[in-house]
Design a protein around this motif. Structure first.
Motif, short mmCIF file in Angstrom:
data_model
loop_
_atom_site.label_atom_id
_atom_site.label_comp_id
_atom_site.label_asym_id
_atom_site.label_seq_id
_atom_site.Cartn_x
_atom_site.Cartn_y
_atom_site.Cartn_z
N THR A 5 56.98 61.60 43.65
CA THR A 5 56.03 61.50 44.77
C THR A 5 55.89 62.86 45.45
OG1 THR A 5 56.95 59.30 45.07
CG2 THR A 5 55.44 60.07 46.76
N ILE A 8 53.69 65.06 43.36
CA ILE A 8 52.28 64.65 43.54
C ILE A 8 51.77 65.16 44.88
CG2 ILE A 8 50.81 62.61 43.94
CD1 ILE A 8 52.57 61.23 41.75
N LEU A 12 48.59 67.63 45.89
CA LEU A 12 47.58 67.31 46.91
C LEU A 12 47.47 68.43 47.94
CD1 LEU A 12 48.25 63.50 47.44
CD2 LEU A 12 46.32 64.56 46.29
N LEU A 15 45.45 71.08 46.44
CA LEU A 15 44.03 70.67 46.47
C LEU A 15 43.46 70.91 47.87
CD1 LEU A 15 41.73 69.30 44.85
CD2 LEU A 15 42.50 67.13 45.77
N VAL A 19 40.33 73.35 49.03
CA VAL A 19 39.21 72.85 49.84
C VAL A 19 39.07 73.68 51.12
CG1 VAL A 19 38.56 70.90 51.29
CG2 VAL A 19 39.16 70.51 48.92
N ILE A 403 48.59 68.16 56.78
CA ILE A 403 47.72 67.02 56.45
C ILE A 403 48.46 66.05 55.53
CG2 ILE A 403 45.66 66.34 55.13
CD1 ILE A 403 44.19 68.71 56.21
N PHE A 404 49.22 66.61 54.57
CA PHE A 404 49.99 65.77 53.64
C PHE A 404 51.47 65.93 54.00
CE2 PHE A 404 46.11 66.93 51.35
CZ PHE A 404 45.66 65.69 50.96
N ARG A 407 57.74 63.55 54.53
CA ARG A 407 58.72 62.89 55.39
C ARG A 407 60.08 62.83 54.71
NH1 ARG A 407 55.75 60.81 59.93
NH2 ARG A 407 54.21 62.44 60.01
N MET B 161 43.43 56.13 47.69
CA MET B 161 44.41 56.94 48.43
C MET B 161 44.28 56.71 49.94
SD MET B 161 44.77 61.08 48.65
CE MET B 161 43.53 61.34 49.89
N PHE B 170 45.85 60.10 59.68
CA PHE B 170 45.85 60.74 58.36
C PHE B 170 44.69 60.24 57.51
CE2 PHE B 170 50.32 61.60 59.50
CZ PHE B 170 50.26 62.98 59.39
N LEU B 173 41.89 62.39 58.32
CA LEU B 173 42.03 63.72 57.72
C LEU B 173 41.77 63.68 56.21
CD1 LEU B 173 45.18 64.98 59.66
CD2 LEU B 173 42.84 65.81 59.90
N TYR B 174 42.26 62.64 55.53
CA TYR B 174 42.03 62.51 54.08
C TYR B 174 40.54 62.30 53.80
CZ TYR B 174 47.08 61.77 53.86
OH TYR B 174 48.43 61.91 53.99
N VAL B 177 39.02 65.74 53.86
CA VAL B 177 39.36 66.46 52.62
C VAL B 177 38.56 65.85 51.45
CG1 VAL B 177 41.22 66.97 50.96
CG2 VAL B 177 41.67 67.11 53.41
N LYS B 180 34.97 66.99 51.30
CA LYS B 180 34.80 68.35 50.76
C LYS B 180 35.05 68.38 49.25
CE LYS B 180 33.70 71.64 52.25
NZ LYS B 180 32.29 72.12 52.39
N VAL B 181 36.07 67.60 48.81
CA VAL B 181 36.36 67.55 47.37
C VAL B 181 35.16 66.97 46.63
CG1 VAL B 181 37.79 66.40 45.62
CG2 VAL B 181 38.88 67.40 47.62
N VAL B 204 40.40 68.04 38.95
CA VAL B 204 40.40 67.43 40.29
C VAL B 204 40.41 65.90 40.17
CG1 VAL B 204 39.07 67.17 42.43
CG2 VAL B 204 39.30 69.42 41.39
N LEU B 207 43.83 64.81 39.18
CA LEU B 207 44.72 64.98 40.34
C LEU B 207 44.50 63.84 41.33
CD1 LEU B 207 46.64 67.31 40.92
CD2 LEU B 207 44.92 68.30 42.39
N ILE B 210 46.25 60.42 40.69
CA ILE B 210 47.66 60.17 41.04
C ILE B 210 47.88 60.20 42.56
CG2 ILE B 210 48.72 60.88 38.85
CD1 ILE B 210 49.14 63.66 40.07
N ALA B 211 46.82 60.50 43.30
CA ALA B 211 46.96 60.58 44.76
C ALA B 211 47.42 59.27 45.41
CB ALA B 211 45.65 61.06 45.38
N VAL B 213 49.61 57.32 44.57
CA VAL B 213 51.09 57.21 44.50
C VAL B 213 51.69 57.68 45.83
CG1 VAL B 213 53.17 58.03 43.32
CG2 VAL B 213 51.10 57.60 42.01
N TYR B 214 51.16 58.80 46.32
CA TYR B 214 51.70 59.41 47.54
C TYR B 214 51.51 58.51 48.75
CZ TYR B 214 51.75 62.54 51.59
OH TYR B 214 51.99 63.10 52.81
N ARG B 218 54.11 56.08 51.09
CA ARG B 218 54.19 56.15 52.56
C ARG B 218 53.96 54.76 53.17
NH1 ARG B 218 53.30 60.24 55.76
NH2 ARG B 218 51.45 59.36 56.75
N LEU B 224 55.42 56.33 59.22
CA LEU B 224 54.39 56.58 60.21
C LEU B 224 54.69 57.88 60.91
CD1 LEU B 224 54.13 52.93 61.48
CD2 LEU B 224 52.88 53.98 59.61
#
Lengths: 408, 224
Positions: A5, A8, A12, A15, A19, A403-404, A407, B161, B170, B173-174, B177, B180-181, B204, B207, B210-211, B213-214, B218, B224
């Motif tokens: 994780t 990964i 991100l 990436l 951006v 941003i990412f 933790r 994601m 978040f 914020l994602y 992002v 823009k992606v 991209v 990539l 697999i996002a 997963v992250y 969480r 949090l």
């Protein structure tokens, strides 16, 4: 987090860095760029001097002031300046009744004005359908007529295609293939250059780079193929064909040096510094001028009828790159990513490390402080990687890492 | 295996109507583009039509640009919106399977569904336009449309994601992002000029796949 994780997350973050590097420098420039002094330079056929204009403007009051002078520093009024450039300000001078009767002993009339050609030369490669119409070059008509077929040159050689049926015309293809083979052409074609439009006074056919990098001229004369191998000692990178005149095409070699291909098939390098390879050209019966503008300077080359250097003038360019806003940008951002015109590529443009390293180090320390405050395990290599990303990519890395979040 | 089948059935129940709309939308737009092409080709004549197309590099298929994105939004939102409402995904995550397996069953299901909505239409479209257009035009047309299709897949993964992210701050914020992606996939490039960008866009998209997963990690750990 598991190691997978975390890896990964790192991808991100990278990436996010990409951006941000595409977005923030652009945003910064759009908001803070000051309008540079607008400088124009032309060559006067009247005084044989370089004529320069500089426009100073205030974006707040919308007031602008233009000064006109020549290379010797002699000042001109706007009307005097226009009179020095009759080919450029023809309409304005005609309205004021100030058109000259003759220029250098040649009567200044509509025909002379129409003989002026202006355009742009760019070495940027862009996509072209490798499918073109082969016009009849000696039709005897005012303009070439659209043929009923299109040609392509693939590994089978040249193939003429009937667009109505989407089928190959075998007989015509065979006839032209024989001509190409006789001239020593090796299929397939790497590139085909020409003017595939009927909006021209005469057709000169196409200039084709074969699979061995050799240059050939192909056209159709009275329904028969005309194919000729062109001797050259340069590697052709790109070409721009010209409507009928004293030359067939401009050629860029692999070092972005500009050459001309004349109608007698001789190739001559132009006495022009390659630079970024972009030129605005203006050709009339007296001179041929080529203007190259880059970040630092504006250079104007004046060539005579034989394409030998007649005169040259360079002046400093007041571009964004030289402004204080651009200097500050180099302290803020380690790089910016731009997208190229023509074939789209993402190109990273790095700033001098000596400038942005201080902000990067500061942001790295701030990030370390944030991590310590939030009791992050500093023995975890991924936390160190975060710091390395902030150190390397500065503000982009700092924001992307936050941003990412990583933790516990 | 039975649990996975049930999980897939749950996804199917959520998405079937939206996927049907997406499939029809995709086919409808592509057939419309083909009919317009055919009509212009026949009325202007092959030579005139192709000459104009070659000279002006007309993007006769430009109406398709945001369709893959629309399909991704339909499938992605119909699949994940019910899950994030009241955090219903927690029920699925309590199944006796590894959480990653559960999440990726959902994501792979969505990916396959998206592919089934888009790819058959594109194959039919390619076959149809090949009747009128030579390969020298058909291939650049597909190369120009490919970033849009990849953009659809990438958008779907990014929706997954964002949906899995437990914190609204978040998520926002994602979203920025992601915007823009995705703008990289939908640039207004002349026909054929996007081909040099395809390796980057494929990277991209991989990539972004697999996002989830992250963010699902969480979500699962309640970070949090």
């Amino acid at each position: 987090m598991t190691s997978a994780t975390k890896i990964i997350r790192l991808f991100l973050v990278l990436l996010g860095v990409t951006v941000l590097a595409m977005t923030l420098p652009d945003l910064y420039r759009k908001n803070f760029e000051e309008r540079p002094v607008k400088k124009l330079i032309y060559y006067s056929e009247i005084s044989k001097n370089f004529m320069i204009s500089e426009e100073f403007s205030d974006t707040l009051t919308h007031e602008s002031n233009t000064v006109y002078y020549d290379q010797t520093g002699k000042q001109y009024t706007e009307r005097e300046y226009n009179r020095q450039l009759p080919f450029l300000y023809t309409r304005k001078l005609a309205l004021l009744g100030e058109l000259p009767d003759s220029v250098n002993g040649v009567k200044f009339d509509q025909q002379l004005v129409k003989s002026t050609k202006r355009g742009m030369l760019m070495p940027v490669s862009s996509f072209n359908f490798q499918l073109n119409p082969l016009f009849e070059s000696e039709s005897g008509k005012v303009r070439p007529e659209q043929p009923d077929d299109l040609f392509r040159i693939n590994r089978h050689g040249i193939e003429f295609l009937n667009p109505e049926t989407n089928r190959i015309l075998p007989e015509k293809s065979r006839l032209f293939n024989e001509a190409l083979e006789t001239a020593g052409f090796q299929a397939p074609a790497r590139d085909i250059y020409g003017i595939p439009s009927t909006l021209k006074a005469r057709d000169d056919g196409y200039f084709i780079i074969d699979n061995e990098g050799e240059l050939f001229h192909l056209k159709m004369v009275k329904d028969k193929p005309y194919c000729r191998h062109i001797e050259k000692d340069i590697t052709v990178s790109s070409m721009k064909c010209m409507v009928p005149g004293d030359l067939y095409a401009y050629i860029y070699d692999d070092r972005q040096q500009l050459h001309i291909l004349r109608t007698d098939y001789s190739i001559k390098p132009l006495p022009i510094r390659p630079g970024n390879g972009r030129f605005v050209y203006s050709v009339n019966c007296f001179y041929k001028s080529y203007k190259n503008t880059d970040n630092d300077s504006i250079r104007l080359y004046v060539l005579n009828a034989d394409y030998d250097l007649e005169d040259y003038h360079a002046m400093e360019n007041d571009s964004y790159a030289k402004s204080s806003v651009a200097q500050i940008e180099q302290y803020l951002f380690p790089l910016k990513i731009m997208i190229t015109p023509g074939y789209a590529h993402l190109i990273p443009l790095f700033n001098p490390p000596g400038r942005f390293i201080w902000l990067n180090l500061f942001l790295m320390l701030v990030l370390a402080g944030i991590k310590i405050r939030h009791h992050r395990n500093l023995r975890d290599p991924f936390n160190w990687l975060d710091l390395a990303i902030a150190g390397a990519f500065g503000i982009f890395g700092f924001i992307a890492v936050l941003i990412f979040p990583n933790r516990k | 295996m039975t649990i996975l089948k049930h999980l897939i059935y749950k996804e199917w129940v959520k998405t079937r109507w939206f996927a049907s709309i997406a499939l029809l939308l995709n086919l409808g737009v592509l057939v419309y583009i083909f009919m317009s092409l055919r009509s212009s080709f026949l009325s202007a004549g092959g030579v005139t039509y192709l000459s104009a197309l070659l000279t002006y590099k007309t993007q006769f298929f430009s109406i398709y640009r945001y369709i893959p994105l629309g399909i991704a939004l339909l499938v992605g939102i119909s699949q994940f919106a019910p899950e994030i409402t009241d955090k219903r995904i927690k029920l699925a995550l309590h199944l006796p399977l590894h959480n990653l397996r559960i999440i990726y069953t959902m994501v792979v299901y969505g990916f396959v569904l998206l592919a089934l909505c888009m790819i058959p239409g594109i194959l039919i479209f390619t076959g149809l336009i090949s009747i009128y257009l030579p390969a020298e035009i058909t291939l650049p047309v597909l190369q120009t449309m490919l970033p849009w299709l990849l953009g659809g897949f990438c958008a779907y993964f990014l929706i997954a994601m964002i949906a899995m992210e437990p914190v609204w701050k978040f998520r926002f914020l994602y979203l920025l992002v992601s915007y823009k992606v995705l703008s990289l996939f939908f640039m207004h490039l002349p026909i054929g000029n996007a081909v040099s960008l395809l390796p980057v866009l494929c990277l991209v998209t991989c990539l972004s796949s697999i996002a989830p997963v992250y963010t699902s990690y969480r979500f699962n750990k309640g970070q949090l």
